[in-house]
Design a protein around this motif. Sequence first.
Motif, short mmCIF file in Angstrom:
data_model
loop_
_atom_site.label_atom_id
_atom_site.label_comp_id
_atom_site.label_asym_id
_atom_site.label_seq_id
_atom_site.Cartn_x
_atom_site.Cartn_y
_atom_site.Cartn_z
N ASN A 104 -0.25 32.82 14.74
CA ASN A 104 -0.72 32.01 16.12
C ASN A 104 0.24 30.82 16.38
OD1 ASN A 104 -4.48 32.45 16.18
ND2 ASN A 104 -2.68 33.78 16.03
N VAL A 105 1.14 30.97 17.52
CA VAL A 105 2.23 29.97 17.69
C VAL A 105 1.93 28.68 17.98
CG1 VAL A 105 4.50 29.74 18.75
CG2 VAL A 105 3.61 31.98 18.24
N ASN A 106 0.92 28.43 18.91
CA ASN A 106 0.77 27.11 19.17
C ASN A 106 -0.39 26.42 18.30
OD1 ASN A 106 1.65 27.16 21.74
ND2 ASN A 106 0.07 27.68 23.01
N PHE A 107 -1.06 27.23 17.60
CA PHE A 107 -1.92 26.68 16.51
C PHE A 107 -1.18 26.16 15.54
CE2 PHE A 107 -3.91 26.50 12.55
CZ PHE A 107 -5.26 26.08 12.55
N TYR A 108 0.01 26.87 15.02
CA TYR A 108 0.81 26.38 13.98
C TYR A 108 1.59 24.94 14.40
CZ TYR A 108 0.22 29.83 10.26
OH TYR A 108 -0.42 30.60 9.48
N HIS A 109 2.04 25.03 15.47
CA HIS A 109 2.78 24.06 16.01
C HIS A 109 1.73 22.77 16.18
CE1 HIS A 109 3.70 21.29 19.70
NE2 HIS A 109 5.08 21.41 19.13
N ALA A 110 0.51 22.85 16.87
CA ALA A 110 -0.39 21.99 16.85
C ALA A 110 -0.91 21.55 15.44
CB ALA A 110 -1.51 22.16 17.73
N TRP A 111 -1.20 22.15 14.66
CA TRP A 111 -1.56 21.64 13.36
C TRP A 111 -0.47 20.85 12.45
CZ3 TRP A 111 0.45 23.36 8.48
CH2 TRP A 111 -0.28 23.08 7.42
N GLY A 112 0.72 21.31 12.75
CA GLY A 112 1.80 20.65 11.93
C GLY A 112 2.19 19.46 12.48
N THR A 113 1.88 19.13 13.82
CA THR A 113 2.42 18.14 14.81
C THR A 113 1.30 16.98 14.72
OG1 THR A 113 3.77 19.41 15.91
CG2 THR A 113 3.35 17.21 16.78
N PHE A 114 -0.01 17.33 14.82
CA PHE A 114 -1.05 16.45 15.29
C PHE A 114 -2.21 16.24 14.28
CE2 PHE A 114 0.25 18.49 19.28
CZ PHE A 114 1.05 17.54 19.68
N ASP A 115 -2.77 15.10 14.35
CA ASP A 115 -4.01 14.89 13.34
C ASP A 115 -5.02 16.04 13.57
OD1 ASP A 115 -2.73 12.75 11.97
OD2 ASP A 115 -3.83 11.39 13.45
N ALA A 116 -5.70 16.54 12.52
CA ALA A 116 -6.74 17.38 12.63
C ALA A 116 -7.83 17.12 13.82
CB ALA A 116 -7.45 17.57 11.45
N THR A 117 -7.78 17.97 14.88
CA THR A 117 -8.74 18.00 15.79
C THR A 117 -8.88 19.37 16.39
OG1 THR A 117 -8.94 17.05 18.09
CG2 THR A 117 -6.74 17.39 17.21
N PRO A 118 -10.13 19.56 16.92
CA PRO A 118 -10.29 21.10 17.59
C PRO A 118 -9.95 21.04 19.26
CG PRO A 118 -12.38 19.80 17.35
CD PRO A 118 -11.46 19.12 16.93
N LEU A 119 -9.71 19.71 19.78
CA LEU A 119 -9.61 19.69 20.97
C LEU A 119 -8.14 19.11 21.61
CD1 LEU A 119 -11.54 19.51 23.66
CD2 LEU A 119 -11.76 17.24 23.22
N TYR A 120 -7.49 19.91 22.51
CA TYR A 120 -6.27 19.60 22.73
C TYR A 120 -5.98 19.60 24.34
CZ TYR A 120 -4.92 20.54 17.91
OH TYR A 120 -5.03 20.46 16.65
N THR A 121 -4.95 19.19 24.87
CA THR A 121 -4.34 19.19 26.22
C THR A 121 -3.60 20.33 26.27
OG1 THR A 121 -4.86 16.79 26.76
CG2 THR A 121 -3.36 18.27 28.13
N VAL A 122 -4.01 21.38 27.27
CA VAL A 122 -3.33 22.57 27.32
C VAL A 122 -2.68 22.82 28.85
CG1 VAL A 122 -3.22 25.09 26.99
CG2 VAL A 122 -4.95 23.61 25.82
N SER A 123 -1.38 22.81 28.66
CA SER A 123 -0.92 23.07 30.04
C SER A 123 0.49 23.90 29.90
CB SER A 123 -0.49 21.64 30.56
OG SER A 123 0.51 20.78 29.64
N GLN A 124 0.96 24.34 31.04
CA GLN A 124 2.17 25.19 31.11
C GLN A 124 3.21 24.31 31.09
OE1 GLN A 124 1.11 28.07 34.41
NE2 GLN A 124 1.83 29.49 33.02
#
Length: 372
Positions: A104-124
């Motif tokens: 899962n591309v966005n999940f890996y990017h977010a997991w490696g970049t941001f502190d652990a959280t289930p909530l993100y801003t999602v935009s194009q």
Amino acid sequence: MTSSLSRPLAALAALSLFPLAAQAEPLQEWRCSTDSLTPAQAAIRIERARKCGLIRNVLNPEAWFLSSRAFDSTFQFAKDYKEVNTAVNPLGDKSFSGSAFQWNVNFYHAWGTFDATPLYTVSQETTGATANYFKWSHTATRPRPLYPTFENVASVGTGTQLFPHPTNPDDCRLYSNPAGTGTPVPNSSSFFVVAYCESSCYTPDQRVLFSGGDANILEAMKQGREDVVTLSPDSTLDAPQLAQGKVYSYTSETRDSEHIIFNLRTASGGELRVTNEHPVLNREGRMVQAQTLKVGDELLRADGTPDAIVSVEQGTHSGKVYNLKPEARDPVSNVLVAQGFLVGSARFQNDDVEYMNRIILYRGIPAEALPQ
């Protein structure tokens, strides 16, 4: 009532290793040490992995699906992408994302970049090579990003290590030379994420308890000392017991970089100097990151005596940092003594990294070696 140290840490013990993982773990550490990045370099690696996964293995910004692993700011499932190469070969033999969470591309990017959280801003995105693709973002970034390292086979340490180009973020090819020189690996060749890497967390002047007393961790590593002192597995908060263990491995960065350092001073006159994410045991028997501690919080000394923090100073350290792992794998035996205080070994700091690496390792285990 006696409060056992084992109970607050039971969740860590539940994440047991897959078969053969104990043999492969040193190879993961070696791979990370030979592919060691600064936080800034790691951020570039993570961004490149997402971009290349999208433009080479997703191809269509409309090919999103609703992830079950994160929410957007409206509390709807976040939009993610899967590298399509995995649909052709279950091992994902040309993927920029790991297999633990199904490429899962966005999940890996977010997991490696941001502190652990289930909530993100999602935009194009509106510009660049990945314009029109949905991307997850958050304001809380990891001081130490987690980045992928690659090989040409799925099982860590059994193939050739591969590297992205060190300075060209638009180059999605991989190289056998970390300098990005020579002929790149052909696009048709296999490549796998075999581990996610994170740096260590002791400054070189930190002193850790060994059988003969405190020793400088850098000198201990140079001498190959194995006689580290840890808590014994039957310790409780009321009655901590020390025992001589054995060092499983030392970790060190290969490059100098800048690290956030917390200097904690206590009422007894004690001082603990560690990186911001270093795991420290508090009075309640919980492992917390040094960056979460504040004046008035209480640390535990080696004999179980609580010691209140009287000052917290944040600074930086330019250079390498170090850590070690005991041979024992139970959580309590991974509590060390650093400058008189009970702290976690590298197993605690890297728990989320190791969890994903254990899943990654699963791919390389022969079917006959797995439990039925």
